[in-house]
Design an enzyme around this catalytic site. Structure first.
Site, PDB file in Angstrom:
ATOM      1  N   ARG A  15      61.306  38.855  39.526  1.00  0.00           N
ATOM      2  CA  ARG A  15      61.357  40.158  40.201  1.00  0.00           C
ATOM      3  C   ARG A  15      60.757  40.134  41.610  1.00  0.00           C
ATOM      4  O   ARG A  15      60.920  41.067  42.382  1.00  0.00           O
ATOM      5  CB  ARG A  15      60.650  41.217  39.341  1.00  0.00           C
ATOM      6  CG  ARG A  15      61.452  41.617  38.107  1.00  0.00           C
ATOM      7  CD  ARG A  15      60.637  42.417  37.106  1.00  0.00           C
ATOM      8  NE  ARG A  15      59.767  41.574  36.295  1.00  0.00           N
ATOM      9  CZ  ARG A  15      58.892  42.035  35.390  1.00  0.00           C
ATOM     10  NH1 ARG A  15      58.750  43.333  35.211  1.00  0.00           N
ATOM     11  NH2 ARG A  15      58.139  41.195  34.691  1.00  0.00           N
ATOM     12  N   LYS A  22      55.457  32.995  42.030  1.00  0.00           N
ATOM     13  CA  LYS A  22      54.803  34.308  42.121  1.00  0.00           C
ATOM     14  C   LYS A  22      53.293  34.224  42.305  1.00  0.00           C
ATOM     15  O   LYS A  22      52.719  34.938  43.135  1.00  0.00           O
ATOM     16  CB  LYS A  22      55.110  35.147  40.877  1.00  0.00           C
ATOM     17  CG  LYS A  22      54.364  36.477  40.879  1.00  0.00           C
ATOM     18  CD  LYS A  22      54.864  37.458  39.861  1.00  0.00           C
ATOM     19  CE  LYS A  22      54.513  37.046  38.458  1.00  0.00           C
ATOM     20  NZ  LYS A  22      54.928  38.074  37.484  1.00  0.00           N
ATOM     21  N   GLN A  73      54.093  23.548  31.537  1.00  0.00           N
ATOM     22  CA  GLN A  73      55.006  24.213  30.612  1.00  0.00           C
ATOM     23  C   GLN A  73      56.415  24.072  31.169  1.00  0.00           C
ATOM     24  O   GLN A  73      56.760  24.696  32.174  1.00  0.00           O
ATOM     25  CB  GLN A  73      54.646  25.703  30.472  1.00  0.00           C
ATOM     26  CG  GLN A  73      55.495  26.419  29.424  1.00  0.00           C
ATOM     27  CD  GLN A  73      55.488  27.929  29.603  1.00  0.00           C
ATOM     28  OE1 GLN A  73      55.076  28.439  30.646  1.00  0.00           O
ATOM     29  NE2 GLN A  73      55.964  28.646  28.605  1.00  0.00           N
ATOM     30  N   GLY A  78      58.176  31.645  27.572  1.00  0.00           N
ATOM     31  CA  GLY A  78      57.396  32.842  27.235  1.00  0.00           C
ATOM     32  C   GLY A  78      55.895  32.594  27.248  1.00  0.00           C
ATOM     33  O   GLY A  78      55.432  31.451  27.296  1.00  0.00           O
ATOM     34  N   GLU A 155      56.602  44.737  23.178  1.00  0.00           N
ATOM     35  CA  GLU A 155      57.011  44.610  24.572  1.00  0.00           C
ATOM     36  C   GLU A 155      57.953  45.757  24.933  1.00  0.00           C
ATOM     37  O   GLU A 155      58.701  46.245  24.077  1.00  0.00           O
ATOM     38  CB  GLU A 155      57.707  43.263  24.786  1.00  0.00           C
ATOM     39  CG  GLU A 155      56.756  42.090  24.711  1.00  0.00           C
ATOM     40  CD  GLU A 155      55.586  42.244  25.675  1.00  0.00           C
ATOM     41  OE1 GLU A 155      55.824  42.430  26.886  1.00  0.00           O
ATOM     42  OE2 GLU A 155      54.431  42.190  25.216  1.00  0.00           O
ATOM     43  N   ASN A 382      30.725  34.030  88.266  1.00  0.00           N
ATOM     44  CA  ASN A 382      31.861  34.936  88.354  1.00  0.00           C
ATOM     45  C   ASN A 382      33.115  34.093  88.530  1.00  0.00           C
ATOM     46  O   ASN A 382      33.258  33.382  89.520  1.00  0.00           O
ATOM     47  CB  ASN A 382      31.683  35.902  89.532  1.00  0.00           C
ATOM     48  CG  ASN A 382      32.650  37.064  89.417  1.00  0.00           C
ATOM     49  OD1 ASN A 382      33.818  36.882  89.057  1.00  0.00           O
ATOM     50  ND2 ASN A 382      32.162  38.259  89.711  1.00  0.00           N
ATOM     51  N   ALA A 385      39.998  35.907  89.147  1.00  0.00           N
ATOM     52  CA  ALA A 385      41.297  36.192  88.529  1.00  0.00           C
ATOM     53  C   ALA A 385      42.251  35.031  88.753  1.00  0.00           C
ATOM     54  O   ALA A 385      42.314  34.471  89.837  1.00  0.00           O
ATOM     55  CB  ALA A 385      41.882  37.467  89.127  1.00  0.00           C
ATOM     56  N   TYR A 392      43.444  19.094  80.594  1.00  0.00           N
ATOM     57  CA  TYR A 392      44.240  18.175  79.789  1.00  0.00           C
ATOM     58  C   TYR A 392      45.124  17.357  80.711  1.00  0.00           C
ATOM     59  O   TYR A 392      45.880  17.906  81.518  1.00  0.00           O
ATOM     60  CB  TYR A 392      45.085  19.017  78.820  1.00  0.00           C
ATOM     61  CG  TYR A 392      45.889  18.240  77.822  1.00  0.00           C
ATOM     62  CD1 TYR A 392      45.289  17.265  77.028  1.00  0.00           C
ATOM     63  CD2 TYR A 392      47.252  18.493  77.658  1.00  0.00           C
ATOM     64  CE1 TYR A 392      46.035  16.565  76.091  1.00  0.00           C
ATOM     65  CE2 TYR A 392      48.002  17.796  76.718  1.00  0.00           C
ATOM     66  CZ  TYR A 392      47.390  16.827  75.943  1.00  0.00           C
ATOM     67  OH  TYR A 392      48.135  16.143  75.021  1.00  0.00           O
TER      68      TYR A 392
HETATM   69  C1  UD1 Z   1      52.911  40.412  29.814  1.00  0.00           C
HETATM   70  C2  UD1 Z   1      52.701  40.841  28.380  1.00  0.00           C
HETATM   71  C3  UD1 Z   1      52.670  42.362  28.315  1.00  0.00           C
HETATM   72  C4  UD1 Z   1      51.608  42.906  29.217  1.00  0.00           C
HETATM   73  C5  UD1 Z   1      51.748  42.366  30.640  1.00  0.00           C
HETATM   74  C6  UD1 Z   1      50.535  42.719  31.453  1.00  0.00           C
HETATM   75  C7  UD1 Z   1      53.718  39.123  26.963  1.00  0.00           C
HETATM   76  C8  UD1 Z   1      54.874  38.766  26.106  1.00  0.00           C
HETATM   77  N1  UD1 Z   1      53.760  40.324  27.567  1.00  0.00           N
HETATM   78  O1  UD1 Z   1      54.197  40.888  30.196  1.00  0.00           O
HETATM   79  O2  UD1 Z   1      52.442  42.775  26.971  1.00  0.00           O
HETATM   80  O3  UD1 Z   1      51.651  44.309  29.206  1.00  0.00           O
HETATM   81  O4  UD1 Z   1      51.854  40.934  30.636  1.00  0.00           O
HETATM   82  O5  UD1 Z   1      50.648  42.334  32.809  1.00  0.00           O
HETATM   83  O6  UD1 Z   1      52.785  38.342  27.079  1.00  0.00           O
HETATM   84  N2  UD1 Z   1      54.081  32.975  32.123  1.00  0.00           N
HETATM   85  C9  UD1 Z   1      54.032  31.623  31.844  1.00  0.00           C
HETATM   86  N3  UD1 Z   1      55.049  31.074  31.120  1.00  0.00           N
HETATM   87  C10 UD1 Z   1      56.098  31.791  30.654  1.00  0.00           C
HETATM   88  C11 UD1 Z   1      56.134  33.180  30.948  1.00  0.00           C
HETATM   89  C12 UD1 Z   1      55.105  33.752  31.677  1.00  0.00           C
HETATM   90  O7  UD1 Z   1      53.103  30.940  32.251  1.00  0.00           O
HETATM   91  O8  UD1 Z   1      56.968  31.199  30.002  1.00  0.00           O
HETATM   92  C13 UD1 Z   1      52.989  33.566  32.924  1.00  0.00           C
HETATM   93  C14 UD1 Z   1      53.486  34.208  34.192  1.00  0.00           C
HETATM   94  O9  UD1 Z   1      53.420  33.268  35.266  1.00  0.00           O
HETATM   95  C15 UD1 Z   1      52.486  35.332  34.401  1.00  0.00           C
HETATM   96  C16 UD1 Z   1      52.049  35.686  33.003  1.00  0.00           C
HETATM   97  O10 UD1 Z   1      52.400  34.584  32.176  1.00  0.00           O
HETATM   98  O11 UD1 Z   1      51.379  34.923  35.147  1.00  0.00           O
HETATM   99  C17 UD1 Z   1      52.730  36.950  32.493  1.00  0.00           C
HETATM  100  O12 UD1 Z   1      54.114  36.762  32.471  1.00  0.00           O
HETATM  101  P1  UD1 Z   1      55.115  37.940  32.812  1.00  0.00           P
HETATM  102  O13 UD1 Z   1      56.512  37.436  32.636  1.00  0.00           O
HETATM  103  O14 UD1 Z   1      54.775  38.568  34.104  1.00  0.00           O
HETATM  104  O15 UD1 Z   1      54.791  38.937  31.595  1.00  0.00           O
HETATM  105  P2  UD1 Z   1      54.969  40.493  31.559  1.00  0.00           P
HETATM  106  O16 UD1 Z   1      56.408  40.804  31.363  1.00  0.00           O
HETATM  107  O17 UD1 Z   1      54.315  41.108  32.738  1.00  0.00           O
HETATM  108 CA    CA Z   2      53.478  40.373  34.605  1.00  0.00          CA
END
Ligand code: UD1
Ligand code: CA
Length: 462
Positions: A15, A22, A73, A78, A155, A382, A385, A392
């Site tokens: 997003r 990000k 990862q 997720g 979620e 002083n 201007a 250099y």
């Molecule tokens: C997540 C939470 C949500 C909460 C919100 C708060 C989950 C499933 N949801 O949603 O309940 O309200 O944060 O801000 O946890 N990331 C990884 N690997 C991945 C996916 C994400 O490292 O595979 C990291 C992202 O870089 C980020 C963080 O996890 O820093 C959160 O991920 P994001 O996709 O922003 O989760 P939200 O949809 O905001």
């Molecule tokens: Ca988030």
């Protein structure tokens, strides 16, 4: 009790619509992830693990530190999958605190309270009630929507219309007994709207295992807001800046408008400091008692002493060497101070004057359109201007030394290395490539010649 910290930072941040991962987007001059790391470091954890994935090399290079380990990862399936990658690096005993790399303003006290609520045996969630909870995971409770027992986190994407009306949201921060966390992580499934392994599903697993689930609340909403889009990033930036502005004003600093101030580093002010609108401070900036910063100044890595006045549109960038402005000095408008500019007390630097790696002693003045580079300038000099130090030669930098009480006329070129003795006067328009003796007038330009019999050409009439 032993504490490990996991920071999730592998997501793409779709997003944000940006090529930059990000968590490397900047808030107040520091990356989002750096904010989280700096907060995490105040907790004396035995290990901090950052989970990286999207742009992993770039992210790891940006935040690398001796006490930080990374878990990759690949691919990103997720938040639950993210913590699974960190699990082998976590100690079996103790508590794990999980932080979101995109929730940058989390405070140490809040994290401590959460770890305490976990107490090595409960699942503790940091939650907050938001007027607009959309996008966040909702905290589902039985019976009473605030005081009832926590049953799970749903979620936004998976929530029913009724669940979407729940205003208590999960902030992305939890504290979990590590042994239980490892067990629950192994049981996560991805049969949900996003097809991801949700970390938030550990809540239902805890409930099934009859492990108590508790929530602590963040005291301030800005502390737990996540950054998912440029709009949210800008919103959080303004909230954070407002917090910094309030702290300054509470300490007595007079800001013309707290909404028009940007601090991207550390700003330390004495008493009775005034700052006009639209100034940007970066790195470390110190401002002494009674100093005044006029509007539209950009100041980075500088020390400004008591009573100095910085006029509008002045740019100072000390980089590593720093800039120093002495007490009661006047600088600008439109002045440029570069690394190593060191102005003594009551020095005047006027419009379109550039100073780099030069020391000006007390009372020296360069008021208009001039350049001083690699120069040592004595008291009360002083500097006229349009005059410049030609420091250099295309390969090396050379110094210019100007003794006290020297008067350099307008439009002079001082070809370095060169010395101008104390009390000397340099005639306007001189190009000087050898030293000028003290106390004398030195002029280095062609004499004026007047031709008595000369006639100006006239146009021929046809
Ligand atoms: C997540 C939470 C949500 C909460 C919100 C708060 C989950 C499933 N949801 O949603 O309940 O309200 O944060 O801000 O946890 N990331 C990884 N690997 C991945 C996916 C994400 O490292 O595979 C990291 C992202 O870089 C980020 C963080 O996890 O820093 C959160 O991920 P994001 O996709 O922003 O989760 P939200 O949809 O905001
Ligand atoms: Ca988030």
């Amino acid at each position: 009790m032993a504490l490990d910290i996991v920071i999730m930072a592998a997501g793409k941040g779709t997003r944000m619509k940006s090529a930059l991962p990000k968590v490397l987007h900047r808030l107040a001059g520091r990356s989002l992830l750096q904010h989280v790391l700096d907060a995490a470091r105040t907790l004396e954890a035995q290990r901090i693990v950052a989970v990286t994935g999207h742009g992993a090399e770039q992210v790891e290079a940006a935040v690398a530190a001796p006490n930080l380990v990374f878990a990759r990862q690949q691919p990103q399936l997720g938040t639950g999958h993210a913590v699974q990658q960190a699990a082998p690096l976590l100690h079996d005993e103790g508590t794990t605190l999980i932080l979101n790399g995109d929730v940058p303003l989390i405070e140490a006290g809040t994290m401590r309270a959460l770890v305490q609520a976990c107490d090595g045996r409960r699942l503790a969630l940091l939650t907050i009630v938001l007027p607009d909870p959309s996008g966040y995971g909702r905290v589902v409770r039985s019976g009473d929507p605030v005081g009832g027992t926590i049953e799970g986190i749903v979620e936004h994407k998976d929530a029913s219309p009724a669940q979407r009306r729940i205003q208590e949201v999960y902030t992305g921060v939890m504290a979990v007994p590590t042994a239980l966390l490892k067990r629950w992580l192994a049981a996560l499934r991805n049969d949900n709207a996003a097809g991801e392994y949700y970390l938030t599903d550990v809540v239902a697993l805890a409930v099934a295992d009859q492990v108590p689930v508790v929530a602590t609340h963040a005291h301030d909403e800005s502390e737990v807001l996540g950054v998912n889009s440029p709009v949210q990033l800008a919103d959080l930036e303004r909230r954070y800046q407002r917090r910094l502005a309030d702290t300054l004003m509470e300490a007595g600093v007079r800001l013309a408008d707290p909404a028009r101030l940007d601090i991207r580093g550390e700003l330390v002010c004495g008493q009775d400091v005034e700052i006009d609108i639209d100034c940007v401070f970066e790195g470390r900036v110190e401002i002494g008692d009674g100093a005044r910063i006029s509007s539209h100044c950009v100041i980075r890595n500088a020390r400004i002493d008591a009573g100095a006045v910085i006029h509008p549109f002045t740019h100072m960038d000390g980089e590593a060497a720093g800039v120093h402005v002495g007490a009661r000095a006047l600088v600008g408008p439109f002045a440029r101070l570069r690394p190593g500019a060191d102005l003594g007390e009551e020095v005047h630097i006027g419009n379109f004057v550039e100073v780099k790696n030069s020391t000006l002693a007390r009372g020296a003045k360069a008021n208009h359109l001039a350049y001083l580079g690699d120069a040592t300038v004595g008291e009360r000099v002083n500097y006229g201007a349009g005059s410049i130090t030609a420091n250099y030669d295309g390969a090396n930098k050379h110094r210019t030394e100007i003794g006290e009480n020297v008067h350099v006329g307008s439009n002079c070129v001082l070809v370095a290395p060169i010395r101008i003795g104390a009390g000397a006067t340099i005639g306007a328009g001189s190009t000087l490539s050898k030293d000028a003796p003290a106390g004398q007038l030195t002029v280095a330009r062609a004499r004026a010649v007047s031709l008595a019999g000369w006639v100006r050409p006239v146009k021929q009439k046809k």
